[in-house]
Design an enzyme around this catalytic site. Sequence first.
Site, short mmCIF file in Angstrom:
data_model
loop_
_atom_site.label_atom_id
_atom_site.label_comp_id
_atom_site.label_asym_id
_atom_site.label_seq_id
_atom_site.Cartn_x
_atom_site.Cartn_y
_atom_site.Cartn_z
N HIS A 1 -7.10 -4.40 10.32
CA HIS A 1 -6.88 -4.30 8.48
C HIS A 1 -5.50 -5.20 8.29
CE1 HIS A 1 -4.67 -0.43 9.10
NE2 HIS A 1 -3.81 -1.23 9.15
N GLU B 1 -9.44 -2.02 5.23
CA GLU B 1 -10.11 -1.22 6.41
C GLU B 1 -11.74 -2.14 6.45
OE1 GLU B 1 -8.29 0.35 8.23
OE2 GLU B 1 -8.18 2.26 7.68
N ASP C 1 0.83 -1.32 0.11
CA ASP C 1 -0.16 0.00 -0.12
C ASP C 1 0.91 1.19 -0.07
OD1 ASP C 1 0.95 -0.34 2.58
OD2 ASP C 1 -0.99 -0.76 3.55
C1 GLP Z 1 -0.33 -0.08 8.71
C2 GLP Z 1 -0.13 -0.64 7.15
C3 GLP Z 1 -0.15 -2.15 7.39
C4 GLP Z 1 0.58 -2.23 8.56
C5 GLP Z 1 -0.22 -2.22 9.93
C6 GLP Z 1 0.35 -2.48 11.21
O1 GLP Z 1 -1.59 1.01 8.63
N1 GLP Z 1 -0.90 -0.22 6.17
O2 GLP Z 1 0.47 -2.54 6.29
O3 GLP Z 1 0.92 -3.67 8.68
O4 GLP Z 1 -0.75 -0.84 9.75
O5 GLP Z 1 1.34 -1.40 11.53
P1 GLP Z 1 2.44 -1.53 12.58
O6 GLP Z 1 3.17 -2.58 12.41
O7 GLP Z 1 2.98 -0.23 12.63
O8 GLP Z 1 1.65 -1.66 13.88
#
Ligand code: GLP
Length: 241
Positions: free
Chosen positions: A138, A143, A67
Amino acid sequence: MPDAQAVATAVADLVCQAQQAALRKPLGLATGRTMEPVYAALRLQLGRLSPEKQQAIRDGWLSFNLDEYVGLAADDPRSFAAFMADQLQRPLGLRADQVRLPDGLAADPQAEAHRYATALAAAGGLGLQLLGLGGNGHVGFNEPPCGAQSPCRCLELSPATRTQNAGAFGGDAGAVPARAITLGLVEILAAERILLVVTGAAKAGILRRVLEEPPHDNLPASWLQGHPAVTVIADAAALAG
Ligand code: GLP
């Protein structure tokens, strides 16, 4: 796994092995705090291989990230493109076109999502896919609510996600872009193998729900239960929910 470091080492091992397979599909990559120790471990492990093996991995590297935020240029330090350039592309000596992401500055983000999905399909689809887990369930930026048939698309980010990701934007959720382009569950579930990587006590509650609830649209990661080759790699804190 006892802690996030053990998780990172285990995930990096699997990526390292996958990237040495003679016939392999593109690697699916994720961003986020969970992936930082994973990519550090991967840099370390790749650096320990012989120069010939390192060169072969460099030559054959093709990855597609999940993404990107809409409205951020690739050289904006808050973009996922900049994160990947810092974490893997520059340290591993890869060309920018070997580490692909959606273009956050595309004039028509929906058309860009379509172009990105088409490019992924033309490259053969995903082999090994790394996934983090959002606090609201997600994966990528799929979402809730989100069905298993959701394709790569541009969508609105939820207030919860903008708050979760505010750290990179000076702590201001309002400064987090309102929209993103994400691979859909269609592309993710078509990967040959999926690693769902989850660390930290803050993820314990949502991970428990993902593992225990029957798949449903309000918990997008729950659709992973239907994938034939998904592995959850989590630390003790995330499994304590
Ligand atoms: C983000 C990304 C995801 C990621 C998730 C967890 O928003 N779009 O790809 O895996 O949320 O993030 P984090 O590892 O910082 O907790």
